[in-house]
Write a protein that holds these residues in place. Sequence first.
Motif, PDB file in Angstrom:
ATOM      1  N   PHE A 218       0.824  -1.208   0.000  1.00  0.00           N
ATOM      2  CA  PHE A 218       0.000   0.000   0.000  1.00  0.00           C
ATOM      3  C   PHE A 218       0.860   1.261   0.000  1.00  0.00           C
ATOM      4  N   PRO A 219       0.417   2.322  -0.662  1.00  0.00           N
ATOM      5  CA  PRO A 219       1.141   3.601  -0.610  1.00  0.00           C
ATOM      6  C   PRO A 219       1.040   4.199   0.793  1.00  0.00           C
ATOM      7  N   ALA A 220       1.940   5.128   1.091  1.00  0.00           N
ATOM      8  CA  ALA A 220       2.041   5.676   2.440  1.00  0.00           C
ATOM      9  C   ALA A 220       0.756   6.343   2.917  1.00  0.00           C
ATOM     10  N   ASP A 221      -0.024   6.913   2.002  1.00  0.00           N
ATOM     11  CA  ASP A 221      -1.242   7.602   2.438  1.00  0.00           C
ATOM     12  C   ASP A 221      -2.377   6.638   2.792  1.00  0.00           C
ATOM     13  N   GLU A 222      -2.179   5.338   2.563  1.00  0.00           N
ATOM     14  CA  GLU A 222      -3.205   4.347   2.907  1.00  0.00           C
ATOM     15  C   GLU A 222      -2.817   3.487   4.104  1.00  0.00           C
ATOM     16  N   ARG A 223      -1.665   3.732   4.666  1.00  0.00           N
ATOM     17  CA  ARG A 223      -1.216   2.958   5.831  1.00  0.00           C
ATOM     18  C   ARG A 223      -0.475   3.894   6.768  1.00  0.00           C
ATOM     19  N   HIS A 224      -0.173   3.380   7.975  1.00  0.00           N
ATOM     20  CA  HIS A 224       0.558   4.204   8.946  1.00  0.00           C
ATOM     21  C   HIS A 224       1.439   3.308   9.798  1.00  0.00           C
ATOM     22  N   PHE A 225       2.728   3.617   9.823  1.00  0.00           N
ATOM     23  CA  PHE A 225       3.665   2.888  10.671  1.00  0.00           C
ATOM     24  C   PHE A 225       4.388   3.890  11.560  1.00  0.00           C
ATOM     25  N   ARG A 226       4.375   3.631  12.848  1.00  0.00           N
ATOM     26  CA  ARG A 226       5.068   4.498  13.808  1.00  0.00           C
ATOM     27  C   ARG A 226       5.710   3.597  14.853  1.00  0.00           C
ATOM     28  N   ALA A 227       6.959   3.849  15.151  1.00  0.00           N
ATOM     29  CA  ALA A 227       7.649   2.979  16.102  1.00  0.00           C
ATOM     30  C   ALA A 227       8.705   3.755  16.860  1.00  0.00           C
ATOM     31  N   ILE A 228       9.034   3.292  18.052  1.00  0.00           N
ATOM     32  CA  ILE A 228      10.116   3.856  18.843  1.00  0.00           C
ATOM     33  C   ILE A 228      10.952   2.699  19.403  1.00  0.00           C
ATOM     34  N   THR A 229      12.224   2.970  19.600  1.00  0.00           N
ATOM     35  CA  THR A 229      13.109   2.023  20.274  1.00  0.00           C
ATOM     36  C   THR A 229      13.637   2.721  21.513  1.00  0.00           C
ATOM     37  N   ALA A 230      13.417   2.136  22.683  1.00  0.00           N
ATOM     38  CA  ALA A 230      13.768   2.827  23.923  1.00  0.00           C
ATOM     39  C   ALA A 230      14.234   1.848  24.981  1.00  0.00           C
ATOM     40  N   HIS A 231      15.037   2.354  25.916  1.00  0.00           N
ATOM     41  CA  HIS A 231      15.430   1.548  27.074  1.00  0.00           C
ATOM     42  C   HIS A 231      14.468   1.884  28.219  1.00  0.00           C
ATOM     43  N   VAL A 232      14.009   0.857  28.915  1.00  0.00           N
ATOM     44  CA  VAL A 232      13.025   1.074  29.983  1.00  0.00           C
ATOM     45  C   VAL A 232      13.342   0.175  31.182  1.00  0.00           C
ATOM     46  N   ASN A 245      -3.411  -0.595  26.007  1.00  0.00           N
ATOM     47  CA  ASN A 245      -4.792  -1.072  26.124  1.00  0.00           C
ATOM     48  C   ASN A 245      -5.780   0.083  26.097  1.00  0.00           C
ATOM     49  N   SER A 246      -5.414   1.168  26.769  1.00  0.00           N
ATOM     50  CA  SER A 246      -6.274   2.356  26.771  1.00  0.00           C
ATOM     51  C   SER A 246      -6.383   2.952  25.374  1.00  0.00           C
ATOM     52  N   MET A 247      -5.280   2.912  24.646  1.00  0.00           N
ATOM     53  CA  MET A 247      -5.303   3.410  23.273  1.00  0.00           C
ATOM     54  C   MET A 247      -6.241   2.576  22.408  1.00  0.00           C
ATOM     55  N   VAL A 266      -9.846  -2.181   8.195  1.00  0.00           N
ATOM     56  CA  VAL A 266      -8.423  -1.965   8.472  1.00  0.00           C
ATOM     57  C   VAL A 266      -8.026  -2.767   9.714  1.00  0.00           C
ATOM     58  N   GLN A 267      -6.748  -2.993   9.868  1.00  0.00           N
ATOM     59  CA  GLN A 267      -6.211  -3.670  11.049  1.00  0.00           C
ATOM     60  C   GLN A 267      -5.310  -2.704  11.783  1.00  0.00           C
ATOM     61  N   VAL A 268      -5.556  -2.499  13.055  1.00  0.00           N
ATOM     62  CA  VAL A 268      -4.703  -1.684  13.911  1.00  0.00           C
ATOM     63  C   VAL A 268      -4.047  -2.617  14.918  1.00  0.00           C
ATOM     64  N   HIS A 269      -2.739  -2.636  14.940  1.00  0.00           N
ATOM     65  CA  HIS A 269      -2.018  -3.551  15.819  1.00  0.00           C
ATOM     66  C   HIS A 269      -1.072  -2.743  16.696  1.00  0.00           C
ATOM     67  N   LEU A 270      -1.234  -2.826  18.005  1.00  0.00           N
ATOM     68  CA  LEU A 270      -0.339  -2.166  18.947  1.00  0.00           C
ATOM     69  C   LEU A 270       0.459  -3.238  19.686  1.00  0.00           C
ATOM     70  N   HIS A 271       1.756  -3.068  19.735  1.00  0.00           N
ATOM     71  CA  HIS A 271       2.559  -4.083  20.389  1.00  0.00           C
ATOM     72  C   HIS A 271       3.898  -3.520  20.829  1.00  0.00           C
ATOM     73  N   PHE A 272       4.506  -4.181  21.783  1.00  0.00           N
ATOM     74  CA  PHE A 272       5.911  -3.927  22.085  1.00  0.00           C
ATOM     75  C   PHE A 272       6.529  -5.236  22.536  1.00  0.00           C
ATOM     76  N   PHE A 273       7.844  -5.331  22.378  1.00  0.00           N
ATOM     77  CA  PHE A 273       8.535  -6.570  22.735  1.00  0.00           C
ATOM     78  C   PHE A 273      10.001  -6.236  23.021  1.00  0.00           C
ATOM     79  N   PRO A 274      10.681  -7.086  23.796  1.00  0.00           N
ATOM     80  CA  PRO A 274      12.082  -6.823  24.156  1.00  0.00           C
ATOM     81  C   PRO A 274      13.015  -6.957  22.962  1.00  0.00           C
ATOM     82  N   LEU A 275      14.038  -6.144  22.971  1.00  0.00           N
ATOM     83  CA  LEU A 275      15.122  -6.260  21.996  1.00  0.00           C
ATOM     84  C   LEU A 275      16.419  -6.675  22.685  1.00  0.00           C
ATOM     85  N   SER A 276      16.330  -6.923  23.979  1.00  0.00           N
ATOM     86  CA  SER A 276      17.503  -7.376  24.733  1.00  0.00           C
ATOM     87  C   SER A 276      17.029  -8.197  25.926  1.00  0.00           C
TER      88      SER A 276
END
Length: 293
Positions: A218-232, A245-247, A266-276
């Motif tokens: 899909f072209p960018a105007d038909e989808r949305h990807f946003r991500a962050i990489t952070a230490h917590v 969950n609130s979102m 449309v499918q909206v998927h919210l997730h996070f997972f460890p990278l270390s």
Amino acid sequence: MQPDSLPVVFGYLDYRTYLRDWFDAKKGRNPRFSHRAFSRRTGQRSPSFLADVIKGRRNLTEDAIPKVCVALGLEKEEASFFDALVQLDQAGSTREKNNAWARLAASQHFREARRLEGEGFRYLSHWYIPAIRELAALPAFRAEPDWIAGVLCPAISVSEASAALECLKELGMLVQAEDGVWEPREVRVTTPHEVAKLAVQNYHEGMLGLALGAIDRFPADERHFRAITAHVPQSLIPTLKSELNSMCDRLLELVDGTPEAGDEVVQVHLHFFPLSATAGVTTAAKSRKEMSK
């Protein structure tokens, strides 16, 4: 099950529970029957073999399965079903567990005993079935496999669309109104607790696979990807989950509250997972220290 009868294996999804019930029933018929007697039947040296398997302290090996089936007095089809139960429990990968489930679901005896639960598993394990359920809420929806197969992205086969429609109807999620129009219904999906985790895992893996392909599809105007990489800190993880969950709840409120009729799914998927690993820094520092010695 009658008091004097042995349990039927086709009514189970946990082989350890089946073995427990079988032994209790056998003991009820013959008080002298023991774990030691079962071990002798299966050629096992340990008198606690059956008790250990039932309580999850040991697994059944490939060599032991046919011997156990003989000791249980299972016929060929029953033995095959029991073997699939063992694989479902002991398999190390999602693919192997799904293969075991497919063997179980293919049994006519199982389908007769647990039809709706089987359909619930199928609903979550195929991304396009939930999608078709949402598609049914659109004014332009047509409960026709040809139409559905061509509308979904990515496209599915006509046979898959047909099977999906039957699944939704079986679950009561798609109901025909008096005017002949097929309409979606809110129905709680029930899956056997023994495979609920597997069904949910299938759902997320299927949707995440689609997300990967959507970047190119899909072209960018038909989808949305946003991500962050952070230490917590680990203490923040429950808060992150709560915020996501609130979102989700907020997005559903927006969707349900809009006065406009829907025109796409449309499918909206919210997730996070460890990278270390949690102790990754400590482990790395320890390794460097050991290497410098």
